[in-house]
Design an enzyme around this catalytic site. Structure first.
Site, PDB file in Angstrom:
ATOM      1  N   GLY A 172       0.315   4.318  -3.348  1.00 18.21           N
ATOM      2  CA  GLY A 172      -0.047   2.912  -3.550  1.00 18.21           C
ATOM      3  C   GLY A 172       0.022   2.537  -5.011  1.00 18.21           C
ATOM      4  CG  ASN A 173       0.919  -1.358  -6.441  1.00 15.78           C
ATOM      5  OD1 ASN A 173       1.818  -1.383  -7.260  1.00 15.78           O
ATOM      6  ND2 ASN A 173       1.073  -1.845  -5.223  1.00 15.78           N
ATOM      7  CE1 TYR A 212       7.530  -9.106   4.577  1.00 15.88           C
ATOM      8  CE2 TYR A 212       5.710 -10.093   5.771  1.00 15.88           C
ATOM      9  CZ  TYR A 212       6.314  -9.761   4.566  1.00 15.88           C
ATOM     10  OH  TYR A 212       5.706 -10.083   3.376  1.00 15.88           O
ATOM     11  N   GLY A 217       6.023  -4.189   2.221  1.00 13.57           N
ATOM     12  CA  GLY A 217       5.321  -2.994   1.735  1.00 13.57           C
ATOM     13  C   GLY A 217       5.107  -2.010   2.873  1.00 13.57           C
ATOM     14  CG  ASP A 274       0.968  -0.778   1.542  1.00 12.81           C
ATOM     15  OD1 ASP A 274       2.072  -1.351   1.591  1.00 12.81           O
ATOM     16  OD2 ASP A 274       0.010  -1.235   0.926  1.00 12.81           O
TER      17      ASP A 274
HETATM   18  N1  LIG Z   1     -11.127   8.424  -5.176  1.00 10.72           N
HETATM   19  C1  LIG Z   1     -10.656   7.227  -5.603  1.00 10.72           C
HETATM   20  N2  LIG Z   1      -9.694   7.176  -6.534  1.00 10.72           N
HETATM   21  C2  LIG Z   1      -9.203   5.970  -6.936  1.00 10.72           C
HETATM   22  N3  LIG Z   1      -9.641   4.769  -6.492  1.00 10.72           N
HETATM   23  C3  LIG Z   1     -10.632   4.789  -5.586  1.00 10.72           C
HETATM   24  C4  LIG Z   1     -11.171   5.998  -5.085  1.00 10.72           C
HETATM   25  N4  LIG Z   1     -12.116   5.672  -4.176  1.00 10.72           N
HETATM   26  C5  LIG Z   1     -12.150   4.346  -4.112  1.00 10.72           C
HETATM   27  N5  LIG Z   1     -11.293   3.793  -4.975  1.00 10.72           N
HETATM   28  C6  LIG Z   1     -11.111   2.338  -5.127  1.00 10.72           C
HETATM   29  O1  LIG Z   1     -10.084   1.988  -4.203  1.00 10.72           O
HETATM   30  C7  LIG Z   1      -9.049   1.268  -4.836  1.00 10.72           C
HETATM   31  C8  LIG Z   1      -7.762   1.934  -4.444  1.00 10.72           C
HETATM   32  O2  LIG Z   1      -7.712   1.801  -3.047  1.00 10.72           O
HETATM   33  P1  LIG Z   1      -6.416   2.251  -2.308  1.00 10.72           P
HETATM   34  O3  LIG Z   1      -6.444   1.629  -0.980  1.00 10.72           O
HETATM   35  O4  LIG Z   1      -6.256   3.712  -2.436  1.00 10.72           O
HETATM   36  O5  LIG Z   1      -5.344   1.535  -3.252  1.00 10.72           O
HETATM   37  P2  LIG Z   1      -3.777   1.485  -3.143  1.00 10.72           P
HETATM   38  O6  LIG Z   1      -3.383   1.966  -1.787  1.00 10.72           O
HETATM   39  O7  LIG Z   1      -3.548   0.032  -3.398  1.00 10.72           O
HETATM   40  O8  LIG Z   1      -3.302   2.358  -4.264  1.00 10.72           O
HETATM   41  C9  LIG Z   1      -9.268   1.328  -6.315  1.00 10.72           C
HETATM   42  O9  LIG Z   1      -9.186   0.007  -6.783  1.00 10.72           O
HETATM   43  C10 LIG Z   1     -10.683   1.878  -6.483  1.00 10.72           C
HETATM   44  O10 LIG Z   1     -11.563   0.843  -6.836  1.00 10.72           O
HETATM   45  C1  LIG Z   2       1.153  -5.915  -1.194  1.00 11.05           C
HETATM   46  C2  LIG Z   2       1.233  -4.507  -1.736  1.00 11.05           C
HETATM   47  C3  LIG Z   2       1.344  -4.506  -3.256  1.00 11.05           C
HETATM   48  C4  LIG Z   2      -0.037  -3.755  -1.326  1.00 11.05           C
HETATM   49  O1  LIG Z   2       0.024  -2.466  -1.876  1.00 11.05           O
HETATM   50  P1  LIG Z   2      -1.317  -1.657  -2.266  1.00 11.05           P
HETATM   51  O2  LIG Z   2      -2.397  -2.630  -2.501  1.00 11.05           O
HETATM   52  O3  LIG Z   2      -1.579  -0.808  -1.085  1.00 11.05           O
HETATM   53  O4  LIG Z   2      -0.969  -0.843  -3.470  1.00 11.05           O
HETATM   54  C5  LIG Z   2       2.443  -3.769  -1.116  1.00 11.05           C
HETATM   55  O5  LIG Z   2       2.345  -3.842   0.277  1.00 11.05           O
HETATM   56  C6  LIG Z   2       3.766  -4.343  -1.564  1.00 11.05           C
HETATM   57  O6  LIG Z   2       4.242  -4.021  -2.624  1.00 11.05           O
HETATM   58  N1  LIG Z   2       4.366  -5.241  -0.723  1.00 11.05           N
HETATM   59  C7  LIG Z   2       5.673  -5.802  -1.021  1.00 11.05           C
HETATM   60  C8  LIG Z   2       5.780  -7.258  -0.637  1.00 11.05           C
HETATM   61  C9  LIG Z   2       5.565  -7.548   0.845  1.00 11.05           C
HETATM   62  O7  LIG Z   2       4.880  -6.753   1.525  1.00 11.05           O
HETATM   63  O8  LIG Z   2       6.085  -8.593   1.325  1.00 11.05           O
HETATM   64  K   LIG Z   3      -2.961   0.575   0.467  1.00 10.04           K
END
Ligand SMILES: Nc1ncnc2c1ncn2[C@@H]1O[C@H](COP(=O)(O)OP(=O)(O)O)[C@@H](O)[C@H]1O
Ligand SMILES: CC(C)(COP(=O)(O)O)[C@@H](O)C(=O)NCCC(=O)O
Ligand SMILES: [K+]
Length: 243
Positions: free
Chosen positions: A8-9, A86, A93, A95
């Site tokens: 993820g980001n 979509y 994305g 995810d």
């Molecule tokens: N162990 C962890 N490491 C990093 N971020 C965490 C953790 N637990 C909770 N978080 C929180 O969750 C967010 C990341 O959630 P996540 O769904 O993994 O993000 P993404 O999929 O967008 O990378 C971060 O913004 C942070 O606040």
């Molecule tokens: C919206 C998101 C940034 C969410 O990613 P995440 O918060 O899990 O890091 C990701 O799904 C993405 O890059 N989407 C691309 C644009 C779209 O889904 O239309």
């Molecule tokens: K995510």
């Protein structure tokens, strides 16, 4: 066993699946994937799936290239167990798609709103016929705190931890409440609006950011922190004969 890698980001998640259940989930750096060799050394991994919403660093690519098993790189051509309506599958994305596949696996004949609170908050709708219609993208919790600080002259960077009030009484509580109550009311608003349109709606809440919101909607919310990982695992098994 399946190795599932969700990049993820903010964070990368590595998960070992035996069947449909995660045996172990590791939070890792999304730029180094430094824990990947260790988790591979501790399990009899047979195949892997990688899904990323970011461009991978040389270091992360190097780690992935060393995987000693067949790897399915999730992309817009990957076969999915749900219908993807979509209009730009090439920009969707992964995810978001995986979260939908994870929710549909658990309740295949239900209309579902999937909410993923991570870097962004994403909202997905998949119907009772297994059709993914799309959804919305909203700023996540840390993004809201950072935006208020970075895009104003005087607002401080406020942390998630601290005094929580429904209406702020100083700068710190005003910003924290603005972010947390804003997310709560946004999420509740989506649930109420979608439930009005789809009375049998189920709601899944996933993502790393956990925040309590005390609404009477809790009764219809399934919290599943590993929904994206479960969806990726299902997609890997669905494409078993293709890797
Ligand atoms: N162990 C962890 N490491 C990093 N971020 C965490 C953790 N637990 C909770 N978080 C929180 O969750 C967010 C990341 O959630 P996540 O769904 O993994 O993000 P993404 O999929 O967008 O990378 C971060 O913004 C942070 O606040
Ligand atoms: C919206 C998101 C940034 C969410 O990613 P995440 O918060 O899990 O890091 C990701 O799904 C993405 O890059 N989407 C691309 C644009 C779209 O889904 O239309
Ligand atoms: K995510």
């Amino acid at each position: 066993m399946n190795l599932v890698i969700d990049i993820g980001n903010t964070t990368a998640k590595l998960a070992l699946f035996d069947g449909t259940l995660p045996l172990e989930v590791v939070y890792d750096s999304n730029s180094t994937l430094e824990h990947l060799p260790d988790i591979c050394s501790r399990y009899a991994v047979e195949k892997a799936i990688v899904a990323s919403v970011i461009d991978l660093s040389e270091c992360a690519l190097a780690q992935l290239s060393k995987l000693p098993v067949p790897v399915l790189w999730l992309n817009e051509k990957t076969l999915l167990p749900v219908e993807n309506l979509y209009e730009t599958p090439e920009t969707l994305g992964y995810d978001r798609m995986a979260a939908v596949v994870g929710a549909n696996e658990q309740f295949p004949d239900r209309d579902i709103l999937v909410i993923d609170a991570g870097t962004c908050i994403t909202y997905e709708f998949v119907d009772a016929s297994g059709r993914y219609h799309g959804g919305n993208i909203s700023p996540g919790m840390q993004m809201r705190f950072k935006a208020l600080h970075q895009l104003t002259g005087r607002l401080p960077l406020v942390s998630r931890e601290g005094r929580e009030l429904p209406m702020g009484r100083d700068t710190d509580t005003a910003i924290r409440a603005g972010v947390l109550k804003g997310m709560e009311y946004e999420i509740s608003g989506y649930i109420v609006a979608m439930k009005h349109k789809y009375p049998e709606l189920l709601v899944f809440l996933t993502g790393g950011d956990d925040f309590s919101f005390d609404t009477n909607l809790k009764s219809i919310i399934f919290a599943d922190r590993f929904l994206v990982l479960k969806g990726l695992n299902r997609i890997l098994n669905y494409n078993n004969d293709k890797i």
